[in-house]
Design a protein around this motif. Sequence first.
Motif, PDB file in Angstrom:
ATOM      1  N   GLY A 233       0.835  -1.202   0.000  1.00 38.63           N
ATOM      2  CA  GLY A 233       0.000   0.000   0.000  1.00 38.63           C
ATOM      3  C   GLY A 233       0.862   1.241   0.000  1.00 38.63           C
ATOM      4  O   GLY A 233       2.052   1.192   0.327  1.00 38.63           O
ATOM      5  N   CYS A 234       0.239   2.353  -0.339  1.00 34.67           N
ATOM      6  CA  CYS A 234       0.978   3.607  -0.447  1.00 34.67           C
ATOM      7  C   CYS A 234       0.123   4.778   0.017  1.00 34.67           C
ATOM      8  O   CYS A 234      -0.954   5.023  -0.542  1.00 34.67           O
ATOM      9  N   GLU A 235       0.592   5.462   1.058  1.00 33.76           N
ATOM     10  CA  GLU A 235       0.010   6.739   1.494  1.00 33.76           C
ATOM     11  C   GLU A 235      -1.485   6.648   1.824  1.00 33.76           C
ATOM     12  O   GLU A 235      -2.256   7.558   1.537  1.00 33.76           O
ATOM     13  N   MET A 236      -1.872   5.560   2.451  1.00 35.82           N
ATOM     14  CA  MET A 236      -3.278   5.359   2.820  1.00 35.82           C
ATOM     15  C   MET A 236      -3.532   5.935   4.217  1.00 35.82           C
ATOM     16  O   MET A 236      -3.810   5.212   5.181  1.00 35.82           O
ATOM     17  N   VAL A 237      -3.420   7.235   4.332  1.00 38.73           N
ATOM     18  CA  VAL A 237      -3.383   7.895   5.640  1.00 38.73           C
ATOM     19  C   VAL A 237      -4.621   7.605   6.486  1.00 38.73           C
ATOM     20  O   VAL A 237      -4.513   7.240   7.663  1.00 38.73           O
ATOM     21  N   GLN A 238      -5.808   7.749   5.922  1.00 42.77           N
ATOM     22  CA  GLN A 238      -7.025   7.501   6.695  1.00 42.77           C
ATOM     23  C   GLN A 238      -7.199   6.007   6.995  1.00 42.77           C
ATOM     24  O   GLN A 238      -7.654   5.624   8.083  1.00 42.77           O
ATOM     25  N   ALA A 239      -6.814   5.180   6.053  1.00 39.78           N
ATOM     26  CA  ALA A 239      -6.998   3.733   6.227  1.00 39.78           C
ATOM     27  C   ALA A 239      -6.025   3.131   7.229  1.00 39.78           C
ATOM     28  O   ALA A 239      -6.284   2.055   7.778  1.00 39.78           O
ATOM     29  N   GLN A 240      -4.906   3.783   7.487  1.00 37.82           N
ATOM     30  CA  GLN A 240      -3.867   3.209   8.330  1.00 37.82           C
ATOM     31  C   GLN A 240      -4.344   2.906   9.753  1.00 37.82           C
ATOM     32  O   GLN A 240      -3.792   2.028  10.417  1.00 37.82           O
ATOM     33  N   ARG A 241      -5.356   3.628  10.200  1.00 35.96           N
ATOM     34  CA  ARG A 241      -5.829   3.393  11.576  1.00 35.96           C
ATOM     35  C   ARG A 241      -6.539   2.054  11.726  1.00 35.96           C
ATOM     36  O   ARG A 241      -6.763   1.595  12.849  1.00 35.96           O
ATOM     37  N   ARG A 242      -6.893   1.426  10.628  1.00 39.26           N
ATOM     38  CA  ARG A 242      -7.585   0.136  10.669  1.00 39.26           C
ATOM     39  C   ARG A 242      -6.549  -0.991  10.824  1.00 39.26           C
ATOM     40  O   ARG A 242      -6.312  -1.797   9.932  1.00 39.26           O
ATOM     41  N   GLU A 243      -5.967  -1.035  11.984  1.00 41.24           N
ATOM     42  CA  GLU A 243      -4.825  -1.920  12.240  1.00 41.24           C
ATOM     43  C   GLU A 243      -5.131  -3.382  11.959  1.00 41.24           C
ATOM     44  O   GLU A 243      -4.351  -4.082  11.286  1.00 41.24           O
ATOM     45  N   GLN A 244      -6.226  -3.891  12.463  1.00 37.40           N
ATOM     46  CA  GLN A 244      -6.512  -5.313  12.315  1.00 37.40           C
ATOM     47  C   GLN A 244      -6.721  -5.709  10.863  1.00 37.40           C
ATOM     48  O   GLN A 244      -6.321  -6.794  10.433  1.00 37.40           O
ATOM     49  N   GLU A 245      -7.350  -4.825  10.097  1.00 36.61           N
ATOM     50  CA  GLU A 245      -7.547  -5.116   8.673  1.00 36.61           C
ATOM     51  C   GLU A 245      -6.217  -5.188   7.937  1.00 36.61           C
ATOM     52  O   GLU A 245      -6.019  -6.051   7.077  1.00 36.61           O
ATOM     53  N   TRP A 246      -5.279  -4.309   8.268  1.00 36.92           N
ATOM     54  CA  TRP A 246      -3.973  -4.343   7.627  1.00 36.92           C
ATOM     55  C   TRP A 246      -3.205  -5.600   8.023  1.00 36.92           C
ATOM     56  O   TRP A 246      -2.531  -6.225   7.193  1.00 36.92           O
ATOM     57  N   ARG A 247      -3.296  -5.964   9.282  1.00 41.52           N
ATOM     58  CA  ARG A 247      -2.614  -7.185   9.724  1.00 41.52           C
ATOM     59  C   ARG A 247      -3.169  -8.405   8.992  1.00 41.52           C
ATOM     60  O   ARG A 247      -2.409  -9.289   8.562  1.00 41.52           O
ATOM     61  N   GLN A 248      -4.480  -8.446   8.834  1.00 47.44           N
ATOM     62  CA  GLN A 248      -5.103  -9.568   8.131  1.00 47.44           C
ATOM     63  C   GLN A 248      -4.704  -9.572   6.657  1.00 47.44           C
ATOM     64  O   GLN A 248      -4.412 -10.633   6.081  1.00 47.44           O
ATOM     65  N   LEU A 249      -4.678  -8.393   6.050  1.00 49.74           N
ATOM     66  CA  LEU A 249      -4.256  -8.276   4.656  1.00 49.74           C
ATOM     67  C   LEU A 249      -2.847  -8.818   4.477  1.00 49.74           C
ATOM     68  O   LEU A 249      -2.580  -9.601   3.549  1.00 49.74           O
ATOM     69  N   ILE A 250      -1.940  -8.407   5.345  1.00 51.76           N
ATOM     70  CA  ILE A 250      -0.548  -8.844   5.231  1.00 51.76           C
ATOM     71  C   ILE A 250      -0.449 -10.350   5.419  1.00 51.76           C
ATOM     72  O   ILE A 250       0.320 -11.025   4.720  1.00 51.76           O
ATOM     73  N   GLN A 251      -1.236 -10.922   6.316  1.00 52.35           N
ATOM     74  CA  GLN A 251      -1.261 -12.375   6.482  1.00 52.35           C
ATOM     75  C   GLN A 251      -1.695 -13.072   5.201  1.00 52.35           C
ATOM     76  O   GLN A 251      -1.134 -14.105   4.811  1.00 52.35           O
ATOM     77  N   GLU A 252      -2.714 -12.513   4.547  1.00 53.02           N
ATOM     78  CA  GLU A 252      -3.192 -13.102   3.298  1.00 53.02           C
ATOM     79  C   GLU A 252      -2.134 -13.018   2.208  1.00 53.02           C
ATOM     80  O   GLU A 252      -1.938 -13.961   1.430  1.00 53.02           O
ATOM     81  N   VAL A 253      -1.445 -11.883   2.135  1.00 53.75           N
ATOM     82  CA  VAL A 253      -0.390 -11.721   1.136  1.00 53.75           C
ATOM     83  C   VAL A 253       0.741 -12.707   1.393  1.00 53.75           C
ATOM     84  O   VAL A 253       1.295 -13.306   0.459  1.00 53.75           O
ATOM     85  N   ARG A 254       1.085 -12.919   2.651  1.00 57.52           N
ATOM     86  CA  ARG A 254       2.186 -13.834   2.981  1.00 57.52           C
ATOM     87  C   ARG A 254       1.877 -15.280   2.603  1.00 57.52           C
ATOM     88  O   ARG A 254       2.793 -16.077   2.397  1.00 57.52           O
ATOM     89  N   LYS A 255       0.607 -15.619   2.510  1.00 49.98           N
ATOM     90  CA  LYS A 255       0.248 -16.968   2.083  1.00 49.98           C
ATOM     91  C   LYS A 255       0.637 -17.202   0.618  1.00 49.98           C
ATOM     92  O   LYS A 255       0.804 -18.345   0.179  1.00 49.98           O
ATOM     93  N   ILE A 256       0.763 -16.115  -0.126  1.00 51.72           N
ATOM     94  CA  ILE A 256       1.012 -16.181  -1.566  1.00 51.72           C
ATOM     95  C   ILE A 256       2.439 -15.796  -1.921  1.00 51.72           C
ATOM     96  O   ILE A 256       3.115 -16.476  -2.693  1.00 51.72           O
TER      97      ILE A 256
END
Length: 309
Positions: free
Chosen positions: A141-164
């Motif tokens: 991701g890049c410069e997602m300032v408002q979205a960055q506060r959604r910590e759990q969603e980002w952690r889940q996203l990164i977990q999904e990416v790591r599966k691939i």
Amino acid sequence: MEYIKGFTFGFLSKKGDFLNSRAKESLKLLKERTNINHVIICLAALQDTAQSVEIDYTGPHIVSDEELMHMIDYARTLGLKVILKPLVNVRNGTWRAHINFFDVDVPCEPKWSEWFESYTNYQCHYAEIAQRTNCEMFIVGCEMVQAQRREQEWRQLIQEVRKIYHGCISYNTDKYQEDHVTWWDAVDVISSSGYYPINDWENQLERIEKVVMKYNKPFFFAEAGCPSRTGSSLIPNNWELVGEVNLEEQEKYYRVMFEKTMEKKWVRGFGLWDWSALLYDEKDASKDNGYGVFGKPAEKVIRHFYSSI
């Protein structure tokens, strides 16, 4: 982490652009003229508004998977390492930092869960390509300032990416935001957009250093640069600033940025912004007031700096 002597390439390239012979020639020139060892290929998906939940990464606004993989293969023939960076833009021109939704779900209103579902599909699609082509890094991701506060969603996203994707993962936060991301432990490398005023690098580096030390992670500026126009060195993030073409101001900005960052050994490189896949004619460089450095004095500053590392 190896020092990233990098440049962002191909931003806003449309379907077919990477098939143009000029694109290969542009990447070849980038390697020859700046002595990079990494290229950041930056893709731009689109959503209609800052409150839309569907992300389009298959339309004519973005290069096809086949031409992307072909360009990655070509980068390898030039001896380059590849960082893949799929970001999202907004069709109506709103900056991606303003993508935002209610923190408490409201019936009939767009929701973070819907957006992250679409965004995760988008990231996972390119994570698969990054894995298939052995990219050295993937930026989620890049410069997602408002979205960055959604910590759990980002952690889940990164977990999904790591599966691939099994390589190194980073997230590119915006300038002044390095100490506002609470989930740096989830990525392998911290990165940010370093568009800092020419006279404020020392203060900003001191601030960022505290974040890097806290998380004990490698750091690099996934974006950094300055337009070649009067006034841009004091507000390099403003691509709409009105000013006369000023190649010397851009050159000075790069000299100062490199001088100040070299004093901080924890800064492990740059993904300078940016080098177009379809370059302007070099004879027109003196008329260009954008971020490009092709044919400008700043290009030689960059080559000298990267050659010295």
